[in-house]
Design a protein around this motif. Sequence first.
Motif, PDB file in Angstrom:
ATOM      1  N   TYR A 103      63.489  63.613 -21.938  1.00  9.76           N
ATOM      2  CA  TYR A 103      64.392  64.513 -20.997  1.00  9.76           C
ATOM      3  C   TYR A 103      64.320  64.100 -19.596  1.00  9.76           C
ATOM      4  O   TYR A 103      65.279  64.166 -18.777  1.00  9.76           O
ATOM      5  CB  TYR A 103      63.931  66.009 -21.027  1.00  9.76           C
ATOM      6  CG  TYR A 103      64.856  66.910 -20.460  1.00  9.76           C
ATOM      7  CD1 TYR A 103      65.858  67.408 -21.115  1.00  9.76           C
ATOM      8  CD2 TYR A 103      64.578  67.539 -19.207  1.00  9.76           C
ATOM      9  CE1 TYR A 103      66.680  68.483 -20.635  1.00  9.76           C
ATOM     10  CE2 TYR A 103      65.152  68.576 -18.589  1.00  9.76           C
ATOM     11  CZ  TYR A 103      66.524  68.686 -19.363  1.00  9.76           C
ATOM     12  OH  TYR A 103      67.173  69.916 -18.573  1.00  9.76           O
ATOM     13  N   ALA A 104      62.995  63.573 -19.180  1.00  8.54           N
ATOM     14  CA  ALA A 104      63.202  63.208 -17.696  1.00  8.54           C
ATOM     15  C   ALA A 104      63.865  62.074 -17.309  1.00  8.54           C
ATOM     16  O   ALA A 104      64.547  61.972 -16.318  1.00  8.54           O
ATOM     17  CB  ALA A 104      61.555  63.222 -17.267  1.00  8.54           C
ATOM     18  N   PHE A 105      63.961  60.966 -18.371  1.00  9.99           N
ATOM     19  CA  PHE A 105      64.719  59.914 -18.133  1.00  9.99           C
ATOM     20  C   PHE A 105      66.143  60.059 -18.250  1.00  9.99           C
ATOM     21  O   PHE A 105      66.929  59.592 -17.634  1.00  9.99           O
ATOM     22  CB  PHE A 105      64.290  58.696 -19.178  1.00  9.99           C
ATOM     23  CG  PHE A 105      63.171  57.951 -18.643  1.00  9.99           C
ATOM     24  CD1 PHE A 105      62.944  57.398 -17.622  1.00  9.99           C
ATOM     25  CD2 PHE A 105      61.758  58.102 -19.608  1.00  9.99           C
ATOM     26  CE1 PHE A 105      61.737  56.610 -17.305  1.00  9.99           C
ATOM     27  CE2 PHE A 105      60.556  57.297 -19.194  1.00  9.99           C
ATOM     28  CZ  PHE A 105      60.579  56.838 -18.011  1.00  9.99           C
ATOM     29  N   ALA A 106      66.485  61.207 -19.023  1.00 17.67           N
ATOM     30  CA  ALA A 106      67.755  61.346 -19.302  1.00 17.67           C
ATOM     31  C   ALA A 106      68.486  62.291 -17.915  1.00 17.67           C
ATOM     32  O   ALA A 106      69.578  62.148 -17.812  1.00 17.67           O
ATOM     33  CB  ALA A 106      68.059  62.247 -20.373  1.00 17.67           C
ATOM     34  N   ARG A 107      67.675  63.292 -17.591  1.00 18.51           N
ATOM     35  CA  ARG A 107      68.312  64.391 -16.542  1.00 18.51           C
ATOM     36  C   ARG A 107      68.034  63.816 -15.161  1.00 18.51           C
ATOM     37  O   ARG A 107      68.588  64.421 -14.275  1.00 18.51           O
ATOM     38  CB  ARG A 107      67.679  65.401 -16.917  1.00 18.51           C
ATOM     39  CG  ARG A 107      68.336  65.937 -18.230  1.00 18.51           C
ATOM     40  CD  ARG A 107      69.639  66.306 -17.942  1.00 18.51           C
ATOM     41  NE  ARG A 107      70.312  67.050 -19.177  1.00 18.51           N
ATOM     42  CZ  ARG A 107      71.057  66.450 -20.229  1.00 18.51           C
ATOM     43  NH1 ARG A 107      71.415  65.297 -19.940  1.00 18.51           N
ATOM     44  NH2 ARG A 107      71.830  67.278 -21.003  1.00 18.51           N
ATOM     45  N   LEU A 166      64.150  57.170 -28.127  1.00 20.63           N
ATOM     46  CA  LEU A 166      65.255  57.736 -29.126  1.00 20.63           C
ATOM     47  C   LEU A 166      65.671  59.190 -28.553  1.00 20.63           C
ATOM     48  O   LEU A 166      66.684  59.451 -28.424  1.00 20.63           O
ATOM     49  CB  LEU A 166      64.581  58.079 -30.457  1.00 20.63           C
ATOM     50  CG  LEU A 166      65.358  58.371 -31.679  1.00 20.63           C
ATOM     51  CD1 LEU A 166      66.453  57.369 -31.896  1.00 20.63           C
ATOM     52  CD2 LEU A 166      64.702  58.508 -32.916  1.00 20.63           C
ATOM     53  N   ILE A 167      64.615  59.883 -28.022  1.00 24.80           N
ATOM     54  CA  ILE A 167      65.068  61.129 -27.611  1.00 24.80           C
ATOM     55  C   ILE A 167      65.978  61.191 -26.066  1.00 24.80           C
ATOM     56  O   ILE A 167      66.801  61.979 -25.878  1.00 24.80           O
ATOM     57  CB  ILE A 167      63.824  62.280 -27.325  1.00 24.80           C
ATOM     58  CG1 ILE A 167      63.060  62.468 -28.700  1.00 24.80           C
ATOM     59  CG2 ILE A 167      64.000  63.455 -26.836  1.00 24.80           C
ATOM     60  CD1 ILE A 167      61.846  63.137 -28.868  1.00 24.80           C
ATOM     61  N   ASP A 168      65.547  60.063 -25.379  1.00 23.68           N
ATOM     62  CA  ASP A 168      66.469  60.037 -24.115  1.00 23.68           C
ATOM     63  C   ASP A 168      67.867  59.895 -24.505  1.00 23.68           C
ATOM     64  O   ASP A 168      68.855  60.216 -23.964  1.00 23.68           O
ATOM     65  CB  ASP A 168      65.824  58.892 -23.380  1.00 23.68           C
ATOM     66  CG  ASP A 168      66.609  58.470 -22.568  1.00 23.68           C
ATOM     67  OD1 ASP A 168      67.004  58.892 -21.391  1.00 23.68           O
ATOM     68  OD2 ASP A 168      67.216  57.129 -22.707  1.00 23.68           O
ATOM     69  N   GLY A 169      68.141  59.044 -25.593  1.00 23.61           N
ATOM     70  CA  GLY A 169      69.225  58.877 -26.018  1.00 23.61           C
ATOM     71  C   GLY A 169      70.215  59.994 -26.330  1.00 23.61           C
ATOM     72  O   GLY A 169      71.247  60.265 -26.239  1.00 23.61           O
ATOM     73  N   PHE A 170      69.791  60.939 -26.942  1.00 27.80           N
ATOM     74  CA  PHE A 170      70.008  62.320 -27.574  1.00 27.80           C
ATOM     75  C   PHE A 170      70.600  63.097 -26.464  1.00 27.80           C
ATOM     76  O   PHE A 170      71.598  63.789 -26.444  1.00 27.80           O
ATOM     77  CB  PHE A 170      69.378  62.926 -28.456  1.00 27.80           C
ATOM     78  CG  PHE A 170      69.155  62.075 -29.750  1.00 27.80           C
ATOM     79  CD1 PHE A 170      70.289  62.274 -30.699  1.00 27.80           C
ATOM     80  CD2 PHE A 170      68.255  61.267 -30.311  1.00 27.80           C
ATOM     81  CE1 PHE A 170      70.310  61.384 -31.963  1.00 27.80           C
ATOM     82  CE2 PHE A 170      68.269  60.717 -31.331  1.00 27.80           C
ATOM     83  CZ  PHE A 170      69.271  60.640 -32.147  1.00 27.80           C
ATOM     84  N   PHE A 171      69.718  63.189 -25.291  1.00 26.60           N
ATOM     85  CA  PHE A 171      69.796  64.041 -24.325  1.00 26.60           C
ATOM     86  C   PHE A 171      70.660  63.528 -23.252  1.00 26.60           C
ATOM     87  O   PHE A 171      71.562  64.568 -22.727  1.00 26.60           O
ATOM     88  CB  PHE A 171      68.276  64.363 -23.433  1.00 26.60           C
ATOM     89  CG  PHE A 171      67.429  65.320 -24.158  1.00 26.60           C
ATOM     90  CD1 PHE A 171      67.910  66.573 -24.144  1.00 26.60           C
ATOM     91  CD2 PHE A 171      66.052  64.904 -24.431  1.00 26.60           C
ATOM     92  CE1 PHE A 171      67.096  67.593 -24.880  1.00 26.60           C
ATOM     93  CE2 PHE A 171      65.286  65.907 -24.816  1.00 26.60           C
ATOM     94  CZ  PHE A 171      65.858  67.178 -25.114  1.00 26.60           C
TER      95      PHE A 171
END
Length: 286
Positions: A103-107, A166-171
């Motif tokens: 989440y941190a990397f995505a947002r 993986l989670i970064d890509g979804f967020f």
Amino acid sequence: MMSSALRKQLGAIGLWILTFILMVIMCVPGLWVVLTAFRPNSEVLAKPAIWIPENPGIGNFAKIFGFGADQVAIPVPAYFMNSLIIALTSTAIALLIGMSGGYAFARYRFRFKNGIFLGLMLSRTVPGIALSLPIFIIWSKIGLIDAKLGLIIVYVALNVPFTIWLIDGFFRQIPKEMSEAAQVDGCTRWQAFWKIEFPLAKSGIASAGIFAFLTSWNEYALASNLTRSTDSKTLPVGLMDFTSQFTIDWAGMSAMAVIIIIPALILTFLVQKHLIAGLTFGGVKG
């Protein structure tokens, strides 16, 4: 001349046949293990090979648990609980860290963001077995050899980079405007995450969780180096109980392998909807 439609149809049929053949080739080893689990060693070692069991039964499973005369039980329940505790705990911790990091990397934007992300991904490219010696030396000095905690820490370290990626890509696929709109309507940042972003990303989180669990559940090389007794050995390491100096109990080992496979299959079946949705999330929309 062959029409374009007929060529496409034949091409599709050929692709399906090729896919079926490849799937059969991939499934043969697993099928062989399952068949071997239900037949005696005399059939396993027979020459010429006996492909279909002639006297199938559950004797190998009974032998593992010590039923019958002169049978020495393998501590399967202890190994199973060790594997379950280690796999579930490491998966939960890896998911918690992965959700926070992804989440941190995505947002957010912060210094050295790309460098830190690249470092995490590069750490995942190092095979775990390559780190077995330094991990063993460090763990022996701090008293984590033959301890569940030692394996949990190792598996968390192995799973976190992949989970974050993986989670970064979804967020990233979820428009941040949805969270901002929820905050305008009165939600706090935390409420916007749990009510808006988390439900939309749960398929990806489930996918990351199943991969992390299977990695911890099936891993053998590091577990064999870091465990010694029944208190910490996992099921894959317990397979070595069927080997001796001159012989290998292939039938008993196959029965144990089936026991290892069943929980993974059940878990995959239970989360298959989330897994498929997670793997196809972000694809081309019709």
